[in-house]
Scaffold this motif. Structure first.
Motif, short mmCIF file in Angstrom:
data_model
loop_
_atom_site.label_atom_id
_atom_site.label_comp_id
_atom_site.label_asym_id
_atom_site.label_seq_id
_atom_site.Cartn_x
_atom_site.Cartn_y
_atom_site.Cartn_z
N SER A 153 3.97 5.67 -5.48
CA SER A 153 3.95 5.65 -6.94
C SER A 153 2.92 6.63 -7.48
O SER A 153 3.19 7.40 -8.42
CB SER A 153 3.64 4.24 -7.43
N SER A 154 1.75 6.65 -6.88
CA SER A 154 0.70 7.56 -7.30
C SER A 154 1.11 9.01 -7.07
O SER A 154 0.89 9.88 -7.93
CB SER A 154 -0.59 7.25 -6.54
N ASN A 214 2.22 1.74 -3.45
CA ASN A 214 1.17 2.25 -4.34
C ASN A 214 0.94 3.75 -4.14
O ASN A 214 0.82 4.51 -5.10
CB ASN A 214 -0.14 1.50 -4.13
N THR A 253 0.84 -1.21 0.00
CA THR A 253 0.00 0.00 0.00
C THR A 253 0.87 1.25 0.00
O THR A 253 0.59 2.22 -0.71
CB THR A 253 -0.95 -0.01 1.23
#
Length: 200
Positions: free
Chosen positions: A176-177, A173, A170
């Motif tokens: 990265s976002s 993620n 998580t």
């Protein structure tokens, strides 16, 4: 008499603001604090009409105006900072501030801002207000902002996951976002872009 609370971690700036405001016949500085965590207790002790809060302070930052508004709804919050960034303006207003003034404003402008917010008006630095619609809104979700802010010191994904009570996947993620949304190539660059924009 307009009762004012000053919050700035730089004693020299805080003292200069207090001295300047103290020259006005209708303004009284009732409290001065140097950390964000001291704002609400000082406000509850002194019942200011207006609080001038710096953005970056130890403890809670000045953008946590919502804390003060919840504790003392009658107090009107003005963010007064050297960090004149559209993202800070957007976050301050979302938190309940009714004014945003940069510290290089003239003494007359600052005094006028205190009087105007006390009278029920909003006051925003004009140059920042003009710039804000294009660049002020943060593209980051609250969780992405939390992860990116926690990554400022270069912590590993495992460290971030432990600190934020998230899985490592998580955290990856969200990082990265956030990197994609800031147009950055690395985590460090994403932190820099977000800080420069006032999103952290």
């Amino acid at each position: 008499m307009i009762r004012v609370l000053l919050a700035d971690d730089q004693a020299l700036v805080r003292g200069a603001l207090a001295a300047m405001l103290g020259l006005e016949a209708d303004i009284e500085v009732v409290a001065e604090v140097g950390a964000g965590d001291e704002v609400v207790p000082a406000a509850l002790r002194t019942a200011p009409d207006v609080a001038l809060l710096d953005v970056q302070m130890p403890g809670r930052d000045g953008l946590a105006a919502a804390d003060l508004r919840a504790a003392l709804p009658s107090c009107r919050v003005v963010v007064c900072t050297t960090f004149g960034r559209p993202g800070y303006l957007a976050r301050a207003m979302a938190a309940g501030a009714v004014g945003f003034v940069v510290e290089d404003a003239s003494p007359e402008q600052l005094v006028d801002a205190v009087r105007r917010v006390h009278a029920g008006l909003r006051v925003v630095d004009p140059a920042l207000a003009a710039e804000s619609p294009a660049t002020g809104r943060s593209p980051l979700t609250g969780r992405e902002r939390d992860v990116l802010a926690s990554a400022k010191d270069g912590a590993t994904v495992a460290d971030l996951a432990r600190a934020l009570h998230l899985s490592e996947g998580t955290v990856r993620n969200h990082l990265s976002s956030a990197i994609g949304k800031t147009g950055a190539r690395t985590r460090a660059e994403a932190v820099r872009v977000a800080e420069d924009s006032g999103w952290l």
